[in-house]
Design a protein around this motif. Structure first.
Motif, PDB file in Angstrom:
ATOM      1  N   ASN A 169      32.512  40.407  37.966  1.00 27.85           N
ATOM      2  CA  ASN A 169      33.273  39.322  37.357  1.00 27.85           C
ATOM      3  C   ASN A 169      33.957  39.763  36.068  1.00 27.85           C
ATOM      4  O   ASN A 169      35.025  39.256  35.722  1.00 27.85           O
ATOM      5  CB  ASN A 169      32.366  38.126  37.078  1.00 27.85           C
ATOM      6  CG  ASN A 169      32.010  37.368  38.344  1.00 27.85           C
ATOM      7  OD1 ASN A 169      32.673  37.508  39.374  1.00 27.85           O
ATOM      8  ND2 ASN A 169      30.959  36.569  38.291  1.00 27.85           N
ATOM      9  N   GLY A 172      37.435  40.875  36.155  1.00 24.78           N
ATOM     10  CA  GLY A 172      38.435  39.816  36.158  1.00 24.78           C
ATOM     11  C   GLY A 172      39.114  39.609  34.821  1.00 24.78           C
ATOM     12  O   GLY A 172      40.141  38.923  34.749  1.00 24.78           O
ATOM     13  N   GLU A 176      43.862  40.589  37.968  1.00 25.41           N
ATOM     14  CA  GLU A 176      43.971  39.342  38.710  1.00 25.41           C
ATOM     15  C   GLU A 176      44.371  39.645  40.148  1.00 25.41           C
ATOM     16  O   GLU A 176      45.099  40.597  40.415  1.00 25.41           O
ATOM     17  CB  GLU A 176      45.023  38.421  38.083  1.00 25.41           C
ATOM     18  CG  GLU A 176      44.666  37.934  36.690  1.00 25.41           C
ATOM     19  CD  GLU A 176      45.740  37.049  36.091  1.00 25.41           C
ATOM     20  OE1 GLU A 176      45.416  36.299  35.165  1.00 25.41           O
ATOM     21  OE2 GLU A 176      46.909  37.117  36.557  1.00 25.41           O
ATOM     22  N   PHE A 197      37.638  36.239  39.792  1.00 22.15           N
ATOM     23  CA  PHE A 197      39.025  36.677  39.597  1.00 22.15           C
ATOM     24  C   PHE A 197      39.984  35.493  39.662  1.00 22.15           C
ATOM     25  O   PHE A 197      39.929  34.687  40.600  1.00 22.15           O
ATOM     26  CB  PHE A 197      39.417  37.703  40.666  1.00 22.15           C
ATOM     27  CG  PHE A 197      38.671  38.995  40.556  1.00 22.15           C
ATOM     28  CD1 PHE A 197      39.096  39.989  39.688  1.00 22.15           C
ATOM     29  CD2 PHE A 197      37.522  39.213  41.304  1.00 22.15           C
ATOM     30  CE1 PHE A 197      38.395  41.179  39.570  1.00 22.15           C
ATOM     31  CE2 PHE A 197      36.819  40.391  41.194  1.00 22.15           C
ATOM     32  CZ  PHE A 197      37.254  41.378  40.319  1.00 22.15           C
ATOM     33  N   THR A 199      43.178  33.971  40.815  1.00 22.00           N
ATOM     34  CA  THR A 199      43.964  34.304  41.999  1.00 22.00           C
ATOM     35  C   THR A 199      45.256  33.504  42.007  1.00 22.00           C
ATOM     36  O   THR A 199      45.232  32.274  41.865  1.00 22.00           O
ATOM     37  CB  THR A 199      43.169  34.028  43.292  1.00 22.00           C
ATOM     38  OG1 THR A 199      41.964  34.803  43.283  1.00 22.00           O
ATOM     39  CG2 THR A 199      43.983  34.403  44.521  1.00 22.00           C
ATOM     40  N   ILE A 243      40.564  45.311  43.664  1.00 17.87           N
ATOM     41  CA  ILE A 243      39.742  44.109  43.694  1.00 17.87           C
ATOM     42  C   ILE A 243      39.144  43.903  45.075  1.00 17.87           C
ATOM     43  O   ILE A 243      37.960  43.594  45.210  1.00 17.87           O
ATOM     44  CB  ILE A 243      40.577  42.874  43.291  1.00 17.87           C
ATOM     45  CG1 ILE A 243      41.049  42.993  41.836  1.00 17.87           C
ATOM     46  CG2 ILE A 243      39.772  41.591  43.490  1.00 17.87           C
ATOM     47  CD1 ILE A 243      41.975  41.867  41.394  1.00 17.87           C
TER      48      ILE A 243
END
Length: 365
Positions: A169, A172, A176, A197, A199, A243
């Protein structure tokens, strides 16, 4: 010798036990990042999208990052088998003038590859009657929002690696997720927040298709970040695999009420690594923690260890082959083409399983 392994979540297993593996039950097809590894599925992909799935037309979400996004773009062309063959030929045919090519040369080669791959097929891909293509990309924040030079980018990704070690996390804070997807698909299972993240969702168009595919496969430090993509948030874009390496997504949300939709996932390996930076962190693998239920409706198929031992150098094609073969492009291309040919066994075994499902071969995810 068995060429494939089968791994299923409990919902997918129950559906296959009751009805077999039917094309009409396949609602989502994910495709992982992994560079040349994706070439092994050329024949299997061509059969799935060219012969089997068309027997049961329905809306399907195809979602991928990096080479996975490119594979799913091939699936959306009018002649999928021809498109997968062309993608394999173009990808394997990469040639560089130096053992350590510059960013500029790599960018030029990859842009040329993608240009030839999608040129003339943009409308087919974006407007496919059933398939809803979604490309996964990574957008930089803070130190990676707009690094002015290579060393700034290096420092930014070093920071990203440290953040990721602390917590996925935390990554993040610096990256992104941007999904460039078919606007006709609501996909609430993907749009509702499910991880740390931020989004963003942008509509896939013929104008941002090629840049989106390029961004989805842009390797940090090796290639220049992609900027100026039409109709997406401004910024610097890199490989979606940073990611979403193996696409650890909340697939179980996609099972419609009163239906038992299946996520059919041809994958390079029998486990799912969430992000590229998690490769050396085995405790991060999906289906081991709080998100275990995400894969309940997934059927994952992967090459077996026995199959891998029959391939050149006893492994899937990978990026290390560029260094191993150096400027002997012909040797590397022959090796990759041989591996692609061996992949026909994966196609044949999946087709046989569809015809006569053998539940004894399915292991839990």
């Amino acid at each position: 010798m068995k060429s494939l392994t089968f791994h299923a979540g409990p919902l997918a297993l129950a559906r296959i036990r009751a009805q077999g593996l039917r094309a009409q039950d396949v609602a989502v097809v994910p495709a992982a990042a992994g560079g040349p590894k994706g070439l092994i599925f050329q024949s299997l992909d061509a059969w799935m999208f060219g012969e089997w799935l068309p027997t049961a037309p329905r809306e399907r979400i195809l979602i991928g990052s990096s080479i996975g996004a490119w594979r799913m773009a091939a699936a959306c062309q009018k002649d999928p088998a021809k498109a997968f063959a062309r993608l394999g030929e173009l990808y394997a045919g990469q040639r560089y003038t130096s053992k350590k090519p510059s960013q500029q040369e790599i960018d030029e080669v990859v842009q040329g590859l993608l240009g030839e791959f999608v040129r003339g097929h943009e409308d087919d891909i974006v407007n496919h009657p059933q398939h809803r293509l979604h490309l996964l990309t990574s957008r930089g924040r803070r130190s990676l929002e707009a690094p002015g030079h290579r060393y700034a980018e290096l420092r930014g990704f070093a920071s990203a690696a440290l953040h990721n070690i602390g917590s996925r996390n935390w990554l993040g804070r610096l990256m992104e997720r941007v999904v460039i997807g078919d606007g006709r698909a609501s996909a609430p299972w993907l749009r509702e927040r499910f991880d740390g993240f931020t989004t963003h969702f942008s509509t896939l168009t013929r104008e941002n298709l090629a840049p989106g595919l390029l961004a989805s496969g842009t390797l940090p430090l090796i290639m220049k970040p992609v900027t100026g993509i039409e109709a997406v948030p401004p910024g610097h874009y890199w490989d979606g695999g940073i990611i979403d390496y193996h696409l650890a997504l909340p697939y179980a949300r996609a099972a419609g009420e009163g239906r038992s939709d299946i996520v059919l996932y041809p994958h390079f390996t029998s486990h799912i690594v969430p992000g590229w930076l998690d490769k050396g962190l085995p405790w991060r693998r999906a289906a081991r923690g709080a998100n275990r239920g995400w894969l309940d409706n997934v059927l994952m198929i992967a090459p077996s260890d026995e199959f891998l031992r029959t391939l050149p150098r006893a492994k899937l094609p990978d990026r290390k082959d560029f260094a191993f073969y150096g400027l002997d492009h012909e040797a590397r291309i022959r090796t990759w083409q041989r591996a692609i040919g061996e992949g026909e066994r994966l196609r044949d075994e999946l087709a046989q399983f569809v015809e006569r499902p053998d539940l004894s071969r399915i292991e839990p995810i």
